[in-house]
Motif scaffolding. Structure first.
Motif, mmCIF file in Angstrom:
data_model
loop_
_atom_site.group_PDB
_atom_site.id
_atom_site.type_symbol
_atom_site.label_atom_id
_atom_site.label_comp_id
_atom_site.label_asym_id
_atom_site.label_seq_id
_atom_site.Cartn_x
_atom_site.Cartn_y
_atom_site.Cartn_z
ATOM 1 N N LEU A 1 -10.869 -5.099 10.929
ATOM 2 C CA LEU A 1 -10.991 -4.415 12.210
ATOM 3 C C LEU A 1 -11.246 -2.914 12.055
ATOM 4 C CD1 LEU A 1 -8.046 -6.142 14.115
ATOM 5 C CD2 LEU A 1 -10.491 -6.509 14.509
ATOM 6 N N ASN A 2 -10.679 -2.321 10.985
ATOM 7 C CA ASN A 2 -10.787 -0.867 10.855
ATOM 8 C C ASN A 2 -11.328 -0.390 9.505
ATOM 9 O OD1 ASN A 2 -8.588 -1.280 9.146
ATOM 10 N ND2 ASN A 2 -7.080 -0.641 10.690
ATOM 11 N N GLY A 3 -11.661 -1.334 8.604
ATOM 12 C CA GLY A 3 -12.221 -0.946 7.315
ATOM 13 C C GLY A 3 -11.227 -0.306 6.376
ATOM 14 N N ILE A 4 -9.936 -0.550 6.630
ATOM 15 C CA ILE A 4 -8.874 0.060 5.829
ATOM 16 C C ILE A 4 -8.199 -0.993 4.949
ATOM 17 C CG2 ILE A 4 -6.646 1.265 5.911
ATOM 18 C CD1 ILE A 4 -7.499 2.550 8.511
ATOM 19 N N ILE A 5 -7.962 -0.647 3.691
ATOM 20 C CA ILE A 5 -7.086 -1.446 2.832
ATOM 21 C C ILE A 5 -5.682 -0.879 3.026
ATOM 22 C CG2 ILE A 5 -6.527 -2.107 0.469
ATOM 23 C CD1 ILE A 5 -9.447 -1.886 -0.254
ATOM 24 N N GLU A 6 -4.796 -1.698 3.575
ATOM 25 C CA GLU A 6 -3.496 -1.202 4.013
ATOM 26 C C GLU A 6 -2.372 -1.686 3.098
ATOM 27 O OE1 GLU A 6 -2.826 -1.381 8.220
ATOM 28 O OE2 GLU A 6 -4.962 -1.403 8.671
ATOM 29 N N SER A 7 -1.866 -0.774 2.297
ATOM 30 C CA SER A 7 -0.696 -0.989 1.436
ATOM 31 C C SER A 7 -0.765 -2.294 0.654
ATOM 32 C CB SER A 7 0.587 -0.950 2.285
ATOM 33 O OG SER A 7 0.715 0.294 2.922
ATOM 34 N N PRO A 8 -1.819 -2.528 -0.122
ATOM 35 C CA PRO A 8 -1.900 -3.760 -0.920
ATOM 36 C C PRO A 8 -0.795 -3.787 -1.966
ATOM 37 C CG PRO A 8 -3.599 -2.204 -1.585
ATOM 38 C CD PRO A 8 -2.958 -1.620 -0.378
ATOM 39 N N ALA A 9 -0.026 -4.884 -1.997
ATOM 40 C CA ALA A 9 1.181 -4.943 -2.829
ATOM 41 C C ALA A 9 0.898 -4.752 -4.309
ATOM 42 C CB ALA A 9 1.887 -6.283 -2.591
ATOM 43 N N ASN A 10 -0.225 -5.310 -4.786
ATOM 44 C CA ASN A 10 -0.492 -5.268 -6.225
ATOM 45 C C ASN A 10 -1.484 -4.186 -6.636
ATOM 46 O OD1 ASN A 10 1.186 -7.557 -7.077
ATOM 47 N ND2 ASN A 10 -0.186 -8.746 -5.767
ATOM 48 N N LEU A 11 -1.848 -3.332 -5.692
ATOM 49 C CA LEU A 11 -2.708 -2.200 -6.012
ATOM 50 C C LEU A 11 -1.973 -0.869 -5.853
ATOM 51 C CD1 LEU A 11 -6.050 -3.324 -4.295
ATOM 52 C CD2 LEU A 11 -5.411 -3.533 -6.696
ATOM 53 N N LYS A 12 -0.987 -0.840 -4.950
ATOM 54 C CA LYS A 12 -0.133 0.346 -4.758
ATOM 55 C C LYS A 12 -0.951 1.590 -4.413
ATOM 56 C CE LYS A 12 3.408 -1.452 -7.890
ATOM 57 N NZ LYS A 12 4.233 -1.217 -9.098
ATOM 58 N N TRP A 13 -1.906 1.432 -3.511
ATOM 59 C CA TRP A 13 -2.746 2.545 -3.089
ATOM 60 C C TRP A 13 -2.281 3.160 -1.780
ATOM 61 C CZ3 TRP A 13 -8.100 -0.235 -3.888
ATOM 62 C CH2 TRP A 13 -8.387 -0.279 -5.259
ATOM 63 N N GLY A 14 -1.336 2.523 -1.097
ATOM 64 C CA GLY A 14 -1.027 2.955 0.250
ATOM 65 C C GLY A 14 -2.157 2.554 1.183
ATOM 66 N N ASN A 15 -2.337 3.301 2.263
ATOM 67 C CA ASN A 15 -3.425 3.023 3.201
ATOM 68 C C ASN A 15 -4.673 3.792 2.784
ATOM 69 O OD1 ASN A 15 -1.658 1.464 4.605
ATOM 70 N ND2 ASN A 15 -1.452 2.841 6.351
ATOM 71 N N VAL A 16 -5.771 3.074 2.602
ATOM 72 C CA VAL A 16 -7.011 3.682 2.125
ATOM 73 C C VAL A 16 -8.152 3.332 3.073
ATOM 74 C CG1 VAL A 16 -8.670 3.828 0.240
ATOM 75 C CG2 VAL A 16 -6.251 3.472 -0.271
ATOM 76 N N LYS A 17 -8.819 4.348 3.596
ATOM 77 C CA LYS A 17 -10.010 4.119 4.418
ATOM 78 C C LYS A 17 -11.166 3.798 3.469
ATOM 79 C CE LYS A 17 -8.450 7.141 8.148
ATOM 80 N NZ LYS A 17 -8.716 8.366 8.951
ATOM 81 N N PHE A 18 -11.202 2.537 3.057
ATOM 82 C CA PHE A 18 -12.056 2.186 1.928
ATOM 83 C C PHE A 18 -13.538 2.213 2.278
ATOM 84 C CE2 PHE A 18 -13.705 -0.394 -1.581
ATOM 85 C CZ PHE A 18 -13.113 0.282 -2.628
#
Length: 326
Positions: free
Chosen positions: A79-96
């Motif tokens: 919906l917003n093109g964001i990767i949101e706090s992926p558990a196994n990437l630990k990036w937090g919220n990223v406007k990818f």
């Protein structure tokens, strides 16, 4: 003379990322993988991904035009093109999608990796012809894509299907999402490693795994040893399959699917995982569903369903005139 068109699909995993170049007849022209290295951060990963995409496209740019890029990733919100706090990437919220716009000026769309796998299985794999099915991706974590009445289930916020973070044991194993006892801490490549460590610590049984550095042990190594009847490896898969089978029996109660399709690296253990899974599944399945639901190992090469699903997703956005998701 106009060039033929291609799209590029990306499957971002906790360990490896796969890129596929696909023409508009759904032929995979090229597929390759590289280490995700999530500890380097999202910006560095976006730069690395862009380089790999450019290298892949460079082989075809004289004959094909790049029409779009579809990216499948854990925690991705279409919906917003964001990767949101992926558990196994630990990036937090990223406007990818925004990050990737710094490198490409073509239509792009982001989709959850398990949802992409479900689209890939629906159009090209084990779910062809099915209207109601569930796909589980068993890799570094556990993802779930749900198709009901022929439509992918997104939910109100775009997160439907986070089965990997359903609690199966109160005060259980610590999960990268911050909670304890999540299903993926038991049923995933990382989860079975933790099971092996527990078994080695609590028994004196002989095992080749005792002579290995724990950090070097992978799900594939455990599977290979299990096929050689290593007792610890076999026990680890029995335990994993029992938990998975119970979880799948509950999924059937919720969604009434025709089939559950398993894909990902852990599934390459074949009967080591599938036999205890199916036995436990049948044991706990509600009587009205017995004999009606199939558990299927994906016929597609590991990761291919998500790449093709991501390609299908971006093509859909192109046909609907959606230029970017942001």
């Amino acid at each position: 003379m106009s060039k033929d068109q291609i799209v590029i699909g990306v499957d971002v995993g906790g360990t490896n990322t796969t890129i596929g170049v696909v023409d508009f007849n759904n032929n995979m022209l090229l597929e390759n993988s590289f280490l995700t290295n999530p500890e380097q951060g999202a910006n560095t990963f976006a730069n690395s991904l862009s380089n790999h995409i450019n290298n892949a496209y460079s082989k075809y740019k004289n004959d094909y035009s790049l029409e779009g890029i579809g990216i499948a990733a854990p925690g991705a919100n279409y919906l917003n093109g964001i990767i949101e706090s992926p558990a196994n990437l630990k990036w937090g919220n990223v406007k990818f999608i925004e990050l990737m716009k710094n490198h490409f000026h073509v239509p792009m769309a982001l989709i959850n990796d398990a949802n992409a796998a479900a689209l890939g299985e629906l159009q090209f794999g084990s779910a062809k012809g099915l209207s109601n099915f569930i796909v589980l991706t068993l890799g570094t974590g556990l993802g779930t894509g749900i198709v009901l009445d022929g439509h992918l289930l997104y939910g109100e916020n775009g997160y439907a299907g986070e089965l990997g973070h359903a609690i199966i044991e109160k005060n259980g194993r610590q999960c990268n999402c911050g909670k304890q006892g999540c299903l993926e801490t038991y049923v995933s490549a990382s989860g079975i490693r933790r099971t092996v460590l527990n078994l080695l610590s609590n028994s004196n049984e002989p095992s080749e795994l005792r002579h290995m550095d724990f950090e070097s042990i992978t799900g594939k190594i455990i599977g290979d040893l299990g096929k050689k009847n290593d007792p610890i490896a076999v026990k680890a898969f029995n335990y994993t399959g029992e938990i998975l089978g119970l979880a799948l029996s509950n999924l059937v109660t919720f969604f009434d699917p025709k089939a559950i399709i398993l894909c990902g690296g852990l599934v390459e253990a074949d009967e080591l995982l599938l036999n205890p899974t199916f036995t436990t599944f049948e044991k706990y399945l509600l009587n009205i569903y017995k004999g009606k639901v199939k558990i299927i190992k994906s016929v597609m090469i590991n990761g291919k369903s998500a790449v093709l699903g991501a390609c299908s997703f971006i093509r859909e956005h192109i046909s609907e005139g959606i230029i970017n998701v942001n």
